[in-house]
Design a protein around this motif. Structure first.
Motif, PDB file in Angstrom:
ATOM      1  N   HIS A 219      11.519   2.987  -2.481  1.00  0.00           N
ATOM      2  CA  HIS A 219      11.326   4.136  -1.587  1.00  0.00           C
ATOM      3  C   HIS A 219       9.843   4.351  -1.288  1.00  0.00           C
ATOM      4  O   HIS A 219       9.478   4.702  -0.160  1.00  0.00           O
ATOM      5  CB  HIS A 219      11.929   5.390  -2.226  1.00  0.00           C
ATOM      6  CG  HIS A 219      13.417   5.360  -2.314  1.00  0.00           C
ATOM      7  ND1 HIS A 219      14.226   5.640  -1.232  1.00  0.00           N
ATOM      8  CD2 HIS A 219      14.256   5.063  -3.345  1.00  0.00           C
ATOM      9  CE1 HIS A 219      15.500   5.536  -1.599  1.00  0.00           C
ATOM     10  NE2 HIS A 219      15.539   5.193  -2.876  1.00  0.00           N
ATOM     11  N   VAL A 220       8.991   4.130  -2.278  1.00  0.00           N
ATOM     12  CA  VAL A 220       7.550   4.278  -2.050  1.00  0.00           C
ATOM     13  C   VAL A 220       7.056   3.270  -1.026  1.00  0.00           C
ATOM     14  O   VAL A 220       6.322   3.627  -0.083  1.00  0.00           O
ATOM     15  CB  VAL A 220       6.769   4.125  -3.373  1.00  0.00           C
ATOM     16  CG1 VAL A 220       5.270   3.963  -3.102  1.00  0.00           C
ATOM     17  CG2 VAL A 220       7.000   5.333  -4.278  1.00  0.00           C
ATOM     18  N   PHE A 221       7.453   2.011  -1.160  1.00  0.00           N
ATOM     19  CA  PHE A 221       6.936   0.989  -0.251  1.00  0.00           C
ATOM     20  C   PHE A 221       7.558   1.088   1.144  1.00  0.00           C
ATOM     21  O   PHE A 221       6.911   0.746   2.130  1.00  0.00           O
ATOM     22  CB  PHE A 221       7.118  -0.401  -0.861  1.00  0.00           C
ATOM     23  CG  PHE A 221       6.182  -0.647  -2.012  1.00  0.00           C
ATOM     24  CD1 PHE A 221       4.819  -0.777  -1.792  1.00  0.00           C
ATOM     25  CD2 PHE A 221       6.656  -0.700  -3.310  1.00  0.00           C
ATOM     26  CE1 PHE A 221       3.940  -0.976  -2.843  1.00  0.00           C
ATOM     27  CE2 PHE A 221       5.793  -0.901  -4.376  1.00  0.00           C
ATOM     28  CZ  PHE A 221       4.425  -1.038  -4.148  1.00  0.00           C
ATOM     29  N   GLU A 222       8.778   1.576   1.219  1.00  0.00           N
ATOM     30  CA  GLU A 222       9.340   1.866   2.543  1.00  0.00           C
ATOM     31  C   GLU A 222       8.559   3.007   3.192  1.00  0.00           C
ATOM     32  O   GLU A 222       8.265   2.983   4.394  1.00  0.00           O
ATOM     33  CB  GLU A 222      10.821   2.236   2.423  1.00  0.00           C
ATOM     34  CG  GLU A 222      11.751   1.064   2.160  1.00  0.00           C
ATOM     35  CD  GLU A 222      11.868   0.138   3.358  1.00  0.00           C
ATOM     36  OE1 GLU A 222      11.944   0.606   4.505  1.00  0.00           O
ATOM     37  OE2 GLU A 222      11.889  -1.096   3.141  1.00  0.00           O
ATOM     38  N   GLY A 223       8.208   4.015   2.395  1.00  0.00           N
ATOM     39  CA  GLY A 223       7.391   5.112   2.909  1.00  0.00           C
ATOM     40  C   GLY A 223       6.013   4.655   3.329  1.00  0.00           C
ATOM     41  O   GLY A 223       5.466   5.119   4.338  1.00  0.00           O
ATOM     42  N   LEU A 224       5.431   3.718   2.573  1.00  0.00           N
ATOM     43  CA  LEU A 224       4.116   3.175   2.928  1.00  0.00           C
ATOM     44  C   LEU A 224       4.163   2.492   4.293  1.00  0.00           C
ATOM     45  O   LEU A 224       3.284   2.714   5.135  1.00  0.00           O
ATOM     46  CB  LEU A 224       3.669   2.173   1.858  1.00  0.00           C
ATOM     47  CG  LEU A 224       2.453   1.311   2.214  1.00  0.00           C
ATOM     48  CD1 LEU A 224       1.203   2.171   2.369  1.00  0.00           C
ATOM     49  CD2 LEU A 224       2.241   0.224   1.159  1.00  0.00           C
ATOM     50  N   ARG A 225       5.175   1.679   4.530  1.00  0.00           N
ATOM     51  CA  ARG A 225       5.271   0.985   5.824  1.00  0.00           C
ATOM     52  C   ARG A 225       5.468   1.972   6.971  1.00  0.00           C
ATOM     53  O   ARG A 225       4.956   1.764   8.074  1.00  0.00           O
ATOM     54  CB  ARG A 225       6.400  -0.057   5.773  1.00  0.00           C
ATOM     55  CG  ARG A 225       5.991  -1.345   5.083  1.00  0.00           C
ATOM     56  CD  ARG A 225       7.087  -2.384   5.126  1.00  0.00           C
ATOM     57  NE  ARG A 225       8.165  -2.044   4.201  1.00  0.00           N
ATOM     58  CZ  ARG A 225       8.175  -2.381   2.925  1.00  0.00           C
ATOM     59  NH1 ARG A 225       7.167  -3.052   2.406  1.00  0.00           N
ATOM     60  NH2 ARG A 225       9.187  -2.046   2.134  1.00  0.00           N
ATOM     61  N   ALA A 226       6.202   3.048   6.715  1.00  0.00           N
ATOM     62  CA  ALA A 226       6.390   4.052   7.761  1.00  0.00           C
ATOM     63  C   ALA A 226       5.066   4.711   8.128  1.00  0.00           C
ATOM     64  O   ALA A 226       4.783   4.960   9.305  1.00  0.00           O
ATOM     65  CB  ALA A 226       7.400   5.108   7.301  1.00  0.00           C
ATOM     66  N   VAL A 227       4.224   4.984   7.115  1.00  0.00           N
ATOM     67  CA  VAL A 227       2.922   5.604   7.378  1.00  0.00           C
ATOM     68  C   VAL A 227       2.016   4.644   8.147  1.00  0.00           C
ATOM     69  O   VAL A 227       1.362   5.024   9.117  1.00  0.00           O
ATOM     70  CB  VAL A 227       2.257   6.043   6.055  1.00  0.00           C
ATOM     71  CG1 VAL A 227       0.814   6.469   6.302  1.00  0.00           C
ATOM     72  CG2 VAL A 227       3.041   7.180   5.408  1.00  0.00           C
ATOM     73  N   VAL A 228       1.983   3.375   7.730  1.00  0.00           N
ATOM     74  CA  VAL A 228       1.073   2.409   8.344  1.00  0.00           C
ATOM     75  C   VAL A 228       1.516   2.054   9.758  1.00  0.00           C
ATOM     76  O   VAL A 228       0.701   2.000  10.690  1.00  0.00           O
ATOM     77  CB  VAL A 228       0.967   1.140   7.477  1.00  0.00           C
ATOM     78  CG1 VAL A 228       0.157   0.059   8.194  1.00  0.00           C
ATOM     79  CG2 VAL A 228       0.321   1.472   6.129  1.00  0.00           C
ATOM     80  N   TYR A 229       2.807   1.792   9.944  1.00  0.00           N
ATOM     81  CA  TYR A 229       3.298   1.337  11.252  1.00  0.00           C
ATOM     82  C   TYR A 229       3.515   2.473  12.238  1.00  0.00           C
ATOM     83  O   TYR A 229       3.195   2.365  13.417  1.00  0.00           O
ATOM     84  CB  TYR A 229       4.612   0.561  11.080  1.00  0.00           C
ATOM     85  CG  TYR A 229       4.446  -0.762  10.382  1.00  0.00           C
ATOM     86  CD1 TYR A 229       3.475  -1.676  10.778  1.00  0.00           C
ATOM     87  CD2 TYR A 229       5.270  -1.098   9.313  1.00  0.00           C
ATOM     88  CE1 TYR A 229       3.334  -2.882  10.126  1.00  0.00           C
ATOM     89  CE2 TYR A 229       5.139  -2.313   8.664  1.00  0.00           C
ATOM     90  CZ  TYR A 229       4.170  -3.201   9.074  1.00  0.00           C
ATOM     91  OH  TYR A 229       4.030  -4.406   8.432  1.00  0.00           O
ATOM     92  N   ASP A 230       4.113   3.580  11.739  1.00  0.00           N
ATOM     93  CA  ASP A 230       4.523   4.652  12.644  1.00  0.00           C
ATOM     94  C   ASP A 230       3.650   5.899  12.532  1.00  0.00           C
ATOM     95  O   ASP A 230       3.804   6.831  13.325  1.00  0.00           O
ATOM     96  CB  ASP A 230       5.983   5.044  12.372  1.00  0.00           C
ATOM     97  CG  ASP A 230       6.919   3.844  12.455  1.00  0.00           C
ATOM     98  OD1 ASP A 230       6.686   2.979  13.327  1.00  0.00           O
ATOM     99  OD2 ASP A 230       7.867   3.770  11.646  1.00  0.00           O
ATOM    100  N   GLY A 231       2.785   5.948  11.530  1.00  0.00           N
ATOM    101  CA  GLY A 231       1.954   7.133  11.334  1.00  0.00           C
ATOM    102  C   GLY A 231       2.747   8.350  10.928  1.00  0.00           C
ATOM    103  O   GLY A 231       2.315   9.492  11.137  1.00  0.00           O
ATOM    104  N   ALA A 232       3.933   8.136  10.339  1.00  0.00           N
ATOM    105  CA  ALA A 232       4.806   9.251   9.961  1.00  0.00           C
ATOM    106  C   ALA A 232       5.156   9.162   8.482  1.00  0.00           C
ATOM    107  O   ALA A 232       5.418   8.075   7.956  1.00  0.00           O
ATOM    108  CB  ALA A 232       6.087   9.225  10.791  1.00  0.00           C
ATOM    109  N   MET A 233       5.165  10.292   7.812  1.00  0.00           N
ATOM    110  CA  MET A 233       5.536  10.348   6.401  1.00  0.00           C
ATOM    111  C   MET A 233       7.042  10.519   6.290  1.00  0.00           C
ATOM    112  O   MET A 233       7.619  11.447   6.862  1.00  0.00           O
ATOM    113  CB  MET A 233       4.828  11.513   5.719  1.00  0.00           C
ATOM    114  CG  MET A 233       5.141  11.640   4.234  1.00  0.00           C
ATOM    115  SD  MET A 233       4.548  10.223   3.305  1.00  0.00           S
ATOM    116  CE  MET A 233       5.239  10.576   1.688  1.00  0.00           C
ATOM    117  N   ARG A 234       7.698   9.612   5.565  1.00  0.00           N
ATOM    118  CA  ARG A 234       9.144   9.699   5.358  1.00  0.00           C
ATOM    119  C   ARG A 234       9.407  10.537   4.114  1.00  0.00           C
ATOM    120  O   ARG A 234       9.421  10.047   3.000  1.00  0.00           O
ATOM    121  CB  ARG A 234       9.719   8.300   5.199  1.00  0.00           C
ATOM    122  CG  ARG A 234       9.740   7.464   6.477  1.00  0.00           C
ATOM    123  CD  ARG A 234      10.818   7.954   7.450  1.00  0.00           C
ATOM    124  NE  ARG A 234      12.128   7.946   6.850  1.00  0.00           N
ATOM    125  CZ  ARG A 234      12.956   6.882   6.874  1.00  0.00           C
ATOM    126  NH1 ARG A 234      12.569   5.778   7.498  1.00  0.00           N
ATOM    127  NH2 ARG A 234      14.136   6.935   6.303  1.00  0.00           N
TER     128      ARG A 234
END
Length: 274
Positions: A219-234
């Motif tokens: 879940h942390v690394f999925e959240g990391l990719r969301a921040v980097v790619y989409d600029g959004a915090m999951r």
């Protein structure tokens, strides 16, 4: 005058070599952690890089757009590894020096020792990761600190997961002796393929995805990719990570305290050493 006949042993004896090989084989065969360690590195490396290759082959454009995703992933993965290793190594240093029994003839309580192991793990992790994170800027032009608040939340969840793993490893060493000390170096990396560090969980086969979603790290690394790619915090991934960490930490503390109690009853705190 008594005569003593001395039979000289041969300069080289295959029987002596065979006897020593047999001794080491019995040691290896009698320790399942040692057997696990033999197969561990080739298997995990093959699985991990196989999935990385599969992801890169189909999503190279996506990877290119997220300039710092791999650097961030490597640094955060090291937080998990060093968090676990920091707890385990501080414990092992007491075992290697045969100091564990001496500690617990003092007023030191297991809970106090537990907190000290965690504090030392946090210090070791910060000393190891911060210099690497600072060097990423001049070397690669990327600052992981640009993630802001999400970085702190990711860090906290990964180090909590590392502490949980470390406590379980300590309990196993107390149960199985120093033959299990290799677990301190291999357990975290066993979870790497299903932690989705370098690729999304969707790359995994369906049955492995279920395992991945049961880990806070995924879940942390999925959240990391969301921040980097989409600029959004999951926040949904963060909530899952926090909940799973709370569950696993409670279980790990219970396992640690039970393992410590059983070791004290058996006298293992005084008998186990390097």
């Amino acid at each position: 005058m008594r005569r003593t006949d001395v039979v000289a042993s041969p300069a080289f004896s295959p029987r002596r070599v065979g006897a020593m090989v047999l001794r080491y084989w019995y040691l290896l065969r009698g320790s399942w952690p040692r057997l696990l360690e033999l197969a561990y590195w080739p298997t995990v490396q093959m699985i991990l890089w196989g999935y990385i290759n599969q992801f890169m082959a189909t999503s190279s454009g996506w990877v290119a757009q997220g300039g710092g995703v791999l650097v961030s992933a490597v640094l955060l993965w090291d937080v998990l590894f060093r968090g676990q290793l920091g707890v385990s190594i501080s414990f092992l240093e007491e075992m290697w020096s045969r100091n564990l029994g001496h500690l617990f003839v003092s007023p030191l309580r297991p809970g106090e020792w537990l907190l000290s192991l965690m504090a030392m793990s946090l210090l070791r992790t910060l000393l190891g990761v911060i210099p690497a994170a600072l060097l990423a800027l001049p070397f690669f032009g990327y600052s992981v600190f640009g993630l802001g608040l999400p970085l702190l939340l990711f860090f906290a969840n990964l180090i909590l997961m590392g502490w949980s793993l470390g406590l379980v490893i300590i309990a196993l060493i107390l149960r199985y002796g120093m033959g299990a000390e290799g677990l301190a170096w291999i357990v975290t990396f066993m979870l790497a393929p299903v932690s989705a560090v370098y690729y999304p969980v969707a790359v995994l086969p369906g049955w492995l995805q279920a395992v991945a979603w049961a880990l806070p790290s995924a879940h942390v690394f999925e959240g990391l990719r969301a921040v980097v790619y989409d600029g959004a915090m999951r926040w949904d991934h963060l909530a899952w990570a926090v909940g799973l960490n709370a569950l696993y930490m409670a279980v790990a503390v219970g396992v640690f305290l039970y393992g410590f109690h059983r070791a004290r009853v058996r006298g293992a705190l005084l008998q186990t050493g390097e």
